[in-house]
Design a protein around this motif. Structure first.
Motif, short mmCIF file in Angstrom:
data_model
loop_
_atom_site.label_atom_id
_atom_site.label_comp_id
_atom_site.label_asym_id
_atom_site.label_seq_id
_atom_site.Cartn_x
_atom_site.Cartn_y
_atom_site.Cartn_z
N PHE A 252 6.01 3.09 -2.50
CA PHE A 252 6.08 4.28 -1.65
C PHE A 252 5.84 3.94 -0.18
O PHE A 252 6.46 4.53 0.71
CB PHE A 252 5.12 5.37 -2.13
CG PHE A 252 5.62 6.14 -3.32
CD1 PHE A 252 6.82 6.85 -3.24
CD2 PHE A 252 4.91 6.16 -4.49
CE1 PHE A 252 7.29 7.56 -4.33
CE2 PHE A 252 5.38 6.87 -5.59
CZ PHE A 252 6.58 7.57 -5.52
N LEU A 253 4.94 3.01 0.09
CA LEU A 253 4.71 2.59 1.48
C LEU A 253 5.97 1.95 2.04
O LEU A 253 6.35 2.20 3.19
CB LEU A 253 3.53 1.62 1.56
CG LEU A 253 2.15 2.20 1.23
CD1 LEU A 253 1.10 1.10 1.19
CD2 LEU A 253 1.76 3.30 2.21
N ILE A 254 6.64 1.14 1.24
CA ILE A 254 7.91 0.53 1.66
C ILE A 254 8.96 1.61 1.88
O ILE A 254 9.67 1.61 2.89
CB ILE A 254 8.38 -0.51 0.63
CG1 ILE A 254 7.51 -1.77 0.73
CG2 ILE A 254 9.85 -0.85 0.81
CD1 ILE A 254 7.75 -2.78 -0.36
N ALA A 255 9.05 2.55 0.94
CA ALA A 255 10.06 3.62 1.06
C ALA A 255 9.87 4.42 2.33
O ALA A 255 10.84 4.81 2.99
CB ALA A 255 9.99 4.53 -0.17
N ALA A 256 8.62 4.67 2.71
CA ALA A 256 8.36 5.43 3.94
C ALA A 256 8.86 4.68 5.17
O ALA A 256 9.36 5.28 6.11
CB ALA A 256 6.87 5.73 4.07
N GLY B 167 5.08 8.65 2.65
CA GLY B 167 3.84 8.03 3.12
C GLY B 167 2.62 8.60 2.43
O GLY B 167 1.70 7.86 2.05
N LEU B 168 2.60 9.91 2.27
CA LEU B 168 1.47 10.54 1.58
C LEU B 168 1.43 10.16 0.11
O LEU B 168 0.35 9.95 -0.45
CB LEU B 168 1.51 12.06 1.74
CG LEU B 168 1.08 12.56 3.12
CD1 LEU B 168 1.38 14.04 3.27
CD2 LEU B 168 -0.39 12.27 3.36
N LEU B 169 2.59 10.04 -0.53
CA LEU B 169 2.61 9.56 -1.91
C LEU B 169 2.05 8.15 -1.99
O LEU B 169 1.29 7.83 -2.91
CB LEU B 169 4.04 9.59 -2.47
CG LEU B 169 4.52 10.95 -2.97
CD1 LEU B 169 6.01 10.91 -3.26
CD2 LEU B 169 3.75 11.36 -4.22
N ALA C 218 -3.27 9.59 6.66
CA ALA C 218 -3.15 10.71 5.72
C ALA C 218 -3.76 11.98 6.32
O ALA C 218 -3.19 13.07 6.18
CB ALA C 218 -3.82 10.36 4.40
N ALA C 219 -4.87 11.83 7.00
CA ALA C 219 -5.55 13.00 7.59
C ALA C 219 -4.73 13.64 8.70
O ALA C 219 -4.85 14.85 8.94
CB ALA C 219 -6.93 12.61 8.11
#
Length: 180
Positions: free
Chosen positions: A24-28, A50-52, A100-101
């Motif tokens: 998911f970090l890569i996908a973002a 990114g949140l995922l 995230a915040a």
């Protein structure tokens, strides 16, 4: 009964959550080059991806602390100090917290251009996450090498992005209009 998680289902779940966090970090981070190079615009999904990634990192950490180490804080601290890949993973988790915040409309508006600067931490986080994964595997096989290559391309693209965009834009010359 363990759902294919192997002989050690806790470690299996921990690793599965970690792999999906990395994906998911890569996908973002794929969203920007995808738009720049192909015209496919998934910007509205980038924040969700990114949140995922953050949530999967959090689940990965939770399984490690709760199920693997059974809330033994001394053992967690000993692992952080003794094992470099866990130190790197913890650093990435800590760096993800402000991202995230601030991944909400109010933060984007109130931080203005500083929001973009803050969210460039995602490049450091991706590099750290890949390093965490490779060191945890203890060997460089095809899977870790693939993640290294993907991260290198994505981070390398950030370096050449502006010159590439200037090169791809059609040049406009201020030529006088001929009158006939």
């Amino acid at each position: 009964m363990t759902g294919g998680l192997g002989f050690n289902p806790v470690k299996g779940l921990e690793h599965l959550l970690g792999i999906w966090a990395l994906r998911f970090l890569i996908a973002a981070l794929v969203v920007t080059p995808l738009r720049d190079l192909t015209g496919i615009n998934w910007f509205r999904y980038r924040r969700a991806l990114g949140l995922l990634g953050f949530y999967y990192v959090l689940f990965h950490f939770t399984v490690y602390v709760v199920l693997d180490l059974r809330l033994d804080i001394h053992a967690v601290w000993a692992d952080i100090v003794r094992r470099p890949y866990i130190t790197i993973g913890m650093a990435c988790l800590i760096l993800l917290l402000p991202l995230a915040a601030t991944s909400n409309g109010w933060s984007i508006r109130s931080l203005g251009p500083r929001w973009n600067t803050l969210h460039k931490l995602s490049y450091i986080i991706l590099a750290g996450a890949v390093l965490h994964f490779v060191l945890a595997r203890k060997s460089l096989t095809l899977e870790p090498a693939t993640y290294i290559a993907i991260a290198a391309v994505l981070l390398g693209y950030r370096i050449v992005r502006k010159p590439l965009q200037k090169w791809r834009r059609p040049k406009r010359h201020n030529q006088p209009v001929r009158q006939t």
